[in-house]
Design a protein around this motif. Sequence first.
Motif, short mmCIF file in Angstrom:
data_model
loop_
_atom_site.label_atom_id
_atom_site.label_comp_id
_atom_site.label_asym_id
_atom_site.label_seq_id
_atom_site.Cartn_x
_atom_site.Cartn_y
_atom_site.Cartn_z
N VAL A 79 0.81 -1.21 0.00
CA VAL A 79 0.00 0.00 0.00
C VAL A 79 0.85 1.26 0.00
O VAL A 79 0.36 2.34 -0.31
CB VAL A 79 -0.98 0.04 1.20
N CYS A 80 2.12 1.16 0.32
CA CYS A 80 2.99 2.34 0.32
C CYS A 80 3.36 2.78 -1.09
O CYS A 80 3.94 3.83 -1.28
CB CYS A 80 4.26 2.06 1.13
N HIS A 99 10.66 -8.98 -0.59
CA HIS A 99 9.30 -8.77 -0.10
C HIS A 99 9.23 -9.02 1.42
O HIS A 99 8.62 -8.26 2.16
CB HIS A 99 8.32 -9.69 -0.84
N THR A 100 9.88 -10.09 1.88
CA THR A 100 9.91 -10.41 3.31
C THR A 100 10.60 -9.30 4.09
O THR A 100 10.12 -8.89 5.16
CB THR A 100 10.61 -11.76 3.54
N GLN A 101 11.70 -8.79 3.56
CA GLN A 101 12.41 -7.70 4.22
C GLN A 101 11.57 -6.43 4.24
O GLN A 101 11.53 -5.71 5.24
CB GLN A 101 13.75 -7.44 3.51
N HIS A 102 10.87 -6.15 3.15
CA HIS A 102 10.06 -4.93 3.07
C HIS A 102 8.92 -4.95 4.09
O HIS A 102 8.56 -3.91 4.64
CB HIS A 102 9.50 -4.75 1.66
N ARG A 103 8.36 -6.11 4.34
CA ARG A 103 7.25 -6.20 5.31
C ARG A 103 7.68 -5.79 6.70
O ARG A 103 6.87 -5.30 7.49
CB ARG A 103 6.69 -7.62 5.33
N ARG A 108 4.25 2.13 6.27
CA ARG A 108 2.78 2.04 6.26
C ARG A 108 2.29 0.81 7.00
O ARG A 108 1.24 0.82 7.62
CB ARG A 108 2.25 1.98 4.81
N LEU A 109 3.06 -0.29 6.93
CA LEU A 109 2.66 -1.51 7.62
C LEU A 109 3.04 -1.49 9.10
O LEU A 109 2.34 -2.04 9.93
CB LEU A 109 3.29 -2.73 6.95
N ASN A 110 4.17 -0.87 9.42
CA ASN A 110 4.68 -0.82 10.79
C ASN A 110 4.96 0.63 11.16
O ASN A 110 6.11 1.08 11.06
CB ASN A 110 5.97 -1.66 10.92
N PRO A 111 3.96 1.40 11.57
CA PRO A 111 4.20 2.80 11.88
C PRO A 111 5.17 3.00 13.04
O PRO A 111 5.80 4.04 13.16
CB PRO A 111 2.82 3.35 12.23
N ALA A 112 5.32 2.03 13.90
CA ALA A 112 6.22 2.17 15.05
C ALA A 112 7.68 2.21 14.63
O ALA A 112 8.52 2.75 15.34
CB ALA A 112 6.00 1.03 16.03
N THR A 113 8.03 1.65 13.47
CA THR A 113 9.43 1.63 13.02
C THR A 113 9.91 3.04 12.70
O THR A 113 11.10 3.32 12.75
CB THR A 113 9.61 0.74 11.79
N GLY A 115 9.36 5.83 14.43
CA GLY A 115 9.83 6.45 15.66
C GLY A 115 11.16 5.88 16.12
O GLY A 115 12.03 6.58 16.59
N ARG A 116 11.33 4.57 15.96
CA ARG A 116 12.57 3.93 16.37
C ARG A 116 13.74 4.37 15.48
O ARG A 116 14.84 4.57 15.96
CB ARG A 116 12.44 2.41 16.30
N ALA A 117 13.47 4.54 14.20
CA ALA A 117 14.54 4.95 13.28
C ALA A 117 14.96 6.39 13.57
O ALA A 117 16.13 6.74 13.41
CB ALA A 117 14.07 4.80 11.84
N ALA A 118 14.02 7.24 13.98
CA ALA A 118 14.34 8.63 14.25
C ALA A 118 15.11 8.78 15.56
O ALA A 118 15.91 9.69 15.73
CB ALA A 118 13.05 9.45 14.33
N ALA A 119 14.88 7.87 16.51
CA ALA A 119 15.55 7.97 17.82
C ALA A 119 16.91 7.41 17.73
O ALA A 119 17.92 7.78 17.61
CB ALA A 119 14.79 7.16 18.85
#
Length: 119
Positions: A79-80, A99-103, A108-113, A115-119
């Motif tokens: 969807v991204c 595809h497995t790595q992208h998931r 869009r699939l993992n919005p929490a990632t 915040g973790r990448a920014a910190a």
Amino acid sequence: MTATRPLPLNSPTPTPPTDEDATPAAPATAVGEPEGAARKGVVVALRPKPHPTGQRYPVGGLHIIAPPRRTPRARSWCVCGRDRTATGTPAVLALVAEHTQHRTTCRRLNPATEGRAAA
């Protein structure tokens, strides 16, 4: 082969115009159509939401076609906006791994990632 004769025209003789012909007639409404209604409505306004809240809908997919004795093909989408295709066994296997790595990394699939990448 004989030539065909044209058919005779059975049209009435035209009458000269009068003053009554100059006034436009009111448009007739179709049967069942309310007066003053638009001819063509907005179709989108009549359809329900494509993804109602609280229901599941597809957010991505991996489609692999591998017929016997033929070249395999695959398509991966998300969807991204990510949409990839591959043809051939090595390329399809690489696309499956991608595809497995992208998931796991898609924002869009993992919005929490995000915040973790920014910190």
